[in-house]
Structures are given as structure tokens and as C-alpha cells.
Write a protein that holds these residues in place. Structure first.
Motif, mmCIF file in Angstrom:
data_model
loop_
_atom_site.group_PDB
_atom_site.id
_atom_site.type_symbol
_atom_site.label_atom_id
_atom_site.label_comp_id
_atom_site.label_asym_id
_atom_site.label_seq_id
_atom_site.Cartn_x
_atom_site.Cartn_y
_atom_site.Cartn_z
ATOM 1 N N PHE A 189 0.871 -1.178 0.000
ATOM 2 C CA PHE A 189 0.000 0.000 0.000
ATOM 3 C C PHE A 189 0.901 1.218 0.000
ATOM 4 N N GLU A 190 0.684 2.128 -0.954
ATOM 5 C CA GLU A 190 1.540 3.308 -1.055
ATOM 6 C C GLU A 190 0.882 4.541 -0.455
ATOM 7 N N SER A 191 1.688 5.532 -0.204
ATOM 8 C CA SER A 191 1.210 6.776 0.428
ATOM 9 C C SER A 191 0.213 7.526 -0.442
ATOM 10 N N ASP A 192 0.123 7.181 -1.737
ATOM 11 C CA ASP A 192 -0.855 7.827 -2.614
ATOM 12 C C ASP A 192 -2.254 7.245 -2.445
ATOM 13 N N GLY A 193 -2.393 6.261 -1.531
ATOM 14 C CA GLY A 193 -3.700 5.682 -1.256
ATOM 15 C C GLY A 193 -4.093 4.551 -2.194
ATOM 16 N N ILE A 194 -3.141 4.037 -2.956
ATOM 17 C CA ILE A 194 -3.413 2.953 -3.895
ATOM 18 C C ILE A 194 -2.682 1.689 -3.438
ATOM 19 N N ALA A 195 -3.413 0.589 -3.344
ATOM 20 C CA ALA A 195 -2.798 -0.710 -3.073
ATOM 21 C C ALA A 195 -2.326 -1.267 -4.410
ATOM 22 N N SER A 199 -6.697 -11.520 1.304
ATOM 23 C CA SER A 199 -6.525 -11.389 2.756
ATOM 24 C C SER A 199 -5.505 -10.315 3.104
ATOM 25 N N VAL A 200 -4.434 -10.245 2.337
ATOM 26 C CA VAL A 200 -3.416 -9.212 2.573
ATOM 27 C C VAL A 200 -3.980 -7.834 2.258
ATOM 28 N N VAL A 201 -4.636 -7.702 1.116
ATOM 29 C CA VAL A 201 -5.193 -6.401 0.719
ATOM 30 C C VAL A 201 -6.202 -5.912 1.758
ATOM 31 N N GLU A 202 -6.973 -6.818 2.323
ATOM 32 C CA GLU A 202 -7.962 -6.428 3.337
ATOM 33 C C GLU A 202 -7.311 -5.857 4.596
ATOM 34 N N THR A 203 -6.055 -6.196 4.861
ATOM 35 C CA THR A 203 -5.381 -5.630 6.036
ATOM 36 C C THR A 203 -5.099 -4.141 5.863
ATOM 37 N N PHE A 204 -5.148 -3.637 4.633
ATOM 38 C CA PHE A 204 -4.902 -2.220 4.372
ATOM 39 C C PHE A 204 -6.131 -1.359 4.655
ATOM 40 N N TYR A 205 -7.286 -1.982 4.765
ATOM 41 C CA TYR A 205 -8.538 -1.258 4.933
ATOM 42 C C TYR A 205 -8.590 -0.584 6.298
#
Length: 74
Positions: A18-24, A44-50
Motif C-alpha cells: 500500500f503506497e502513500s498515494d492511497g493505492i494498493a 486477505s493481505v489487501v484487506e489488512t490495508f482497509y
């Protein structure tokens, strides 16, 4: 796409971060054959960014070998 050294989660068939620009972002590893379990693992990994706010997900599939119908549907 350049894979950053910090904050990148390496899975069996993906690199995801996940980058600081808000895009995974997800990059598929070269010649990966993606099946449903692999897709679920990355989800599952992407959901941890939510953190309560939706965000876009950019997936780089340029080096993929194959994607099963079940993984595509997922």
C-alpha cells in the motif's frame, strides 16, 4: 512497476503493498499460475490495508502464466 523494499508483503505468487498515494498494488511473480487459493491469499493481505475508507487496487498481470476461472471470478 517497481516493487518497493519497505512495506511489501511477499506471498507465494504475489508482491503486495500500500503506497502513500492511497493505492494498493499487487505484482504477480513471473510465470505464476494463479489458482483460487492464491487469489484468496492476496485478498486477505489487501484487506489488512482497509482502515474504513475504500481504496483502488492496481494489479500488474504482465508476467502471469495463467489464471484459473475460479481465481478470475474471485
Amino acid at each position: 512497476m517497481i516493487i518497493p523494499n519497505n512495506g511489501t508483503i511477499e506471498l507465494r505468487k504475489f508482491y503486495t503493498w500500500f503506497e502513500s498515494d492511497g493505492i494498493a498494488r499487487t505484482v504477480v511473480k513471473p510465470n505464476a499460475e494463479i489458482f483460487l487459493q492464491d487469489a484468496k491469499e492476496n485478498t486477505s493481505v489487501v484487506e489488512t490495508f482497509y482502515n474504513g475508507e475504500n481504496f483502488p487496487l492496481l494489479i500488474d498481470l504482465r508476467n502471469i502464466k495463467s489464471l484459473s476461472p475460479e481465481a478470475r471470478e474471485h
